[in-house]
Motif scaffolding. Sequence first.
Motif, PDB file in Angstrom:
ATOM      1  N   ASN A  11       0.815  -1.212   0.000  1.00 21.48           N
ATOM      2  CA  ASN A  11       0.000   0.000   0.000  1.00 21.48           C
ATOM      3  C   ASN A  11       0.850   1.264   0.000  1.00 21.48           C
ATOM      4  O   ASN A  11       0.331   2.356   0.103  1.00 21.48           O
ATOM      5  CB  ASN A  11      -0.967   0.021   1.187  1.00 21.48           C
ATOM      6  CG  ASN A  11      -0.274   0.243   2.510  1.00 21.48           C
ATOM      7  OD1 ASN A  11       0.812  -0.280   2.747  1.00 21.48           O
ATOM      8  ND2 ASN A  11      -0.884   1.023   3.378  1.00 21.48           N
ATOM      9  N   TRP A  39     -12.585  -0.293  -5.163  1.00 24.93           N
ATOM     10  CA  TRP A  39     -11.686  -0.771  -4.109  1.00 24.93           C
ATOM     11  C   TRP A  39     -11.510  -2.287  -4.165  1.00 24.93           C
ATOM     12  O   TRP A  39     -10.405  -2.798  -3.985  1.00 24.93           O
ATOM     13  CB  TRP A  39     -12.170  -0.308  -2.737  1.00 24.93           C
ATOM     14  CG  TRP A  39     -11.834   1.129  -2.517  1.00 24.93           C
ATOM     15  CD1 TRP A  39     -12.687   2.195  -2.518  1.00 24.93           C
ATOM     16  CD2 TRP A  39     -10.525   1.668  -2.305  1.00 24.93           C
ATOM     17  NE1 TRP A  39     -11.994   3.358  -2.317  1.00 24.93           N
ATOM     18  CE2 TRP A  39     -10.656   3.060  -2.180  1.00 24.93           C
ATOM     19  CE3 TRP A  39      -9.248   1.114  -2.216  1.00 24.93           C
ATOM     20  CZ2 TRP A  39      -9.571   3.907  -1.957  1.00 24.93           C
ATOM     21  CZ3 TRP A  39      -8.161   1.948  -1.989  1.00 24.93           C
ATOM     22  CH2 TRP A  39      -8.329   3.327  -1.869  1.00 24.93           C
ATOM     23  N   ILE A  65      -9.768  -0.280   3.626  1.00 31.04           N
ATOM     24  CA  ILE A  65      -9.582   0.873   2.731  1.00 31.04           C
ATOM     25  C   ILE A  65      -8.841   1.983   3.471  1.00 31.04           C
ATOM     26  O   ILE A  65      -7.886   2.571   2.940  1.00 31.04           O
ATOM     27  CB  ILE A  65     -10.931   1.390   2.180  1.00 31.04           C
ATOM     28  CG1 ILE A  65     -11.550   0.353   1.252  1.00 31.04           C
ATOM     29  CG2 ILE A  65     -10.749   2.729   1.458  1.00 31.04           C
ATOM     30  CD1 ILE A  65     -12.986   0.650   0.853  1.00 31.04           C
ATOM     31  N   LYS A  66      -9.274   2.254   4.690  1.00 37.17           N
ATOM     32  CA  LYS A  66      -8.615   3.294   5.493  1.00 37.17           C
ATOM     33  C   LYS A  66      -7.150   2.929   5.732  1.00 37.17           C
ATOM     34  O   LYS A  66      -6.259   3.781   5.585  1.00 37.17           O
ATOM     35  CB  LYS A  66      -9.348   3.466   6.822  1.00 37.17           C
ATOM     36  CG  LYS A  66      -8.796   4.564   7.676  1.00 37.17           C
ATOM     37  CD  LYS A  66      -9.556   4.706   8.982  1.00 37.17           C
ATOM     38  CE  LYS A  66      -8.883   5.749   9.848  1.00 37.17           C
ATOM     39  NZ  LYS A  66      -9.433   5.833  11.170  1.00 37.17           N
ATOM     40  N   CYS A  69      -5.031   3.463   2.652  1.00 33.48           N
ATOM     41  CA  CYS A  69      -4.764   4.881   2.367  1.00 33.48           C
ATOM     42  C   CYS A  69      -3.843   5.531   3.400  1.00 33.48           C
ATOM     43  O   CYS A  69      -3.268   6.591   3.134  1.00 33.48           O
ATOM     44  CB  CYS A  69      -6.077   5.655   2.301  1.00 33.48           C
ATOM     45  SG  CYS A  69      -7.125   5.147   0.924  1.00 33.48           S
ATOM     46  N   ASP A  70      -3.700   4.919   4.548  1.00 32.26           N
ATOM     47  CA  ASP A  70      -2.874   5.472   5.627  1.00 32.26           C
ATOM     48  C   ASP A  70      -1.421   5.041   5.417  1.00 32.26           C
ATOM     49  O   ASP A  70      -0.936   4.117   6.060  1.00 32.26           O
ATOM     50  CB  ASP A  70      -3.388   5.000   6.987  1.00 32.26           C
ATOM     51  CG  ASP A  70      -2.629   5.637   8.140  1.00 32.26           C
ATOM     52  OD1 ASP A  70      -2.040   6.716   7.941  1.00 32.26           O
ATOM     53  OD2 ASP A  70      -2.616   5.038   9.230  1.00 32.26           O
ATOM     54  N   THR A  71      -0.757   5.699   4.507  1.00 31.02           N
ATOM     55  CA  THR A  71       0.613   5.321   4.185  1.00 31.02           C
ATOM     56  C   THR A  71       1.601   6.046   5.087  1.00 31.02           C
ATOM     57  O   THR A  71       1.368   7.174   5.509  1.00 31.02           O
ATOM     58  CB  THR A  71       0.944   5.627   2.710  1.00 31.02           C
ATOM     59  OG1 THR A  71       0.765   7.017   2.484  1.00 31.02           O
ATOM     60  CG2 THR A  71       0.054   4.825   1.789  1.00 31.02           C
TER      61      THR A  71
END
Length: 185
Positions: A11, A39, A65-66, A69-71
């Motif tokens: 991710n 997604w 999903i969260k 996206c939390d890279t």
Amino acid sequence: MIKIGTTKINNEITEFSIEQFEKLSATMANKELDQFEKWAKIFTDLGADEDEVYDLDFDKFTEIIKDFCDTKKKPTKKFLKSIEFDGYTYQSHEDEFKLNVRDLKMIEKAVSTSPENYISKVLAIIFKRTDLTKAEHYGDSHLALKSKMFKEQKANIAIPFMAYIGEKLGNTAKEMQVEAAEIVE
């Protein structure tokens, strides 16, 4: 890296190839898919088992999903000056990164005609082999070869270039609209 069922998937932008990033971008831009389909497709394209993705409950799916996206790793804003492929050096700039009109024209065409894989094409236009002439650099077969080579590179090298191009083209389009309106008045 995140886990979906029994599969770990990347991710981080530093973990994606340009080809994977182009595919993810095309999926996100696909107006025919709704958000959940997008997604689910992204996760399965990255290697998650389709049944495990579609069998997730809503709360777990949105949590994944969260997490996706939390890279943690932020891409550099520094332009890559040169890269080597098969013993040849390809250079994007010498002192300061700038684009000429020919490159911008070709980039604009690549973006509009190949929305599913324009990032590798843009980098192929920007990076010029140091031992070739302009005519050789801009040849269709040479650009296609470079585009193929860039697909295998990590996506984070493209981010500064894409941000720059987006900003330049966006600002230029706005300025041209204002100037056109002033001429009409």
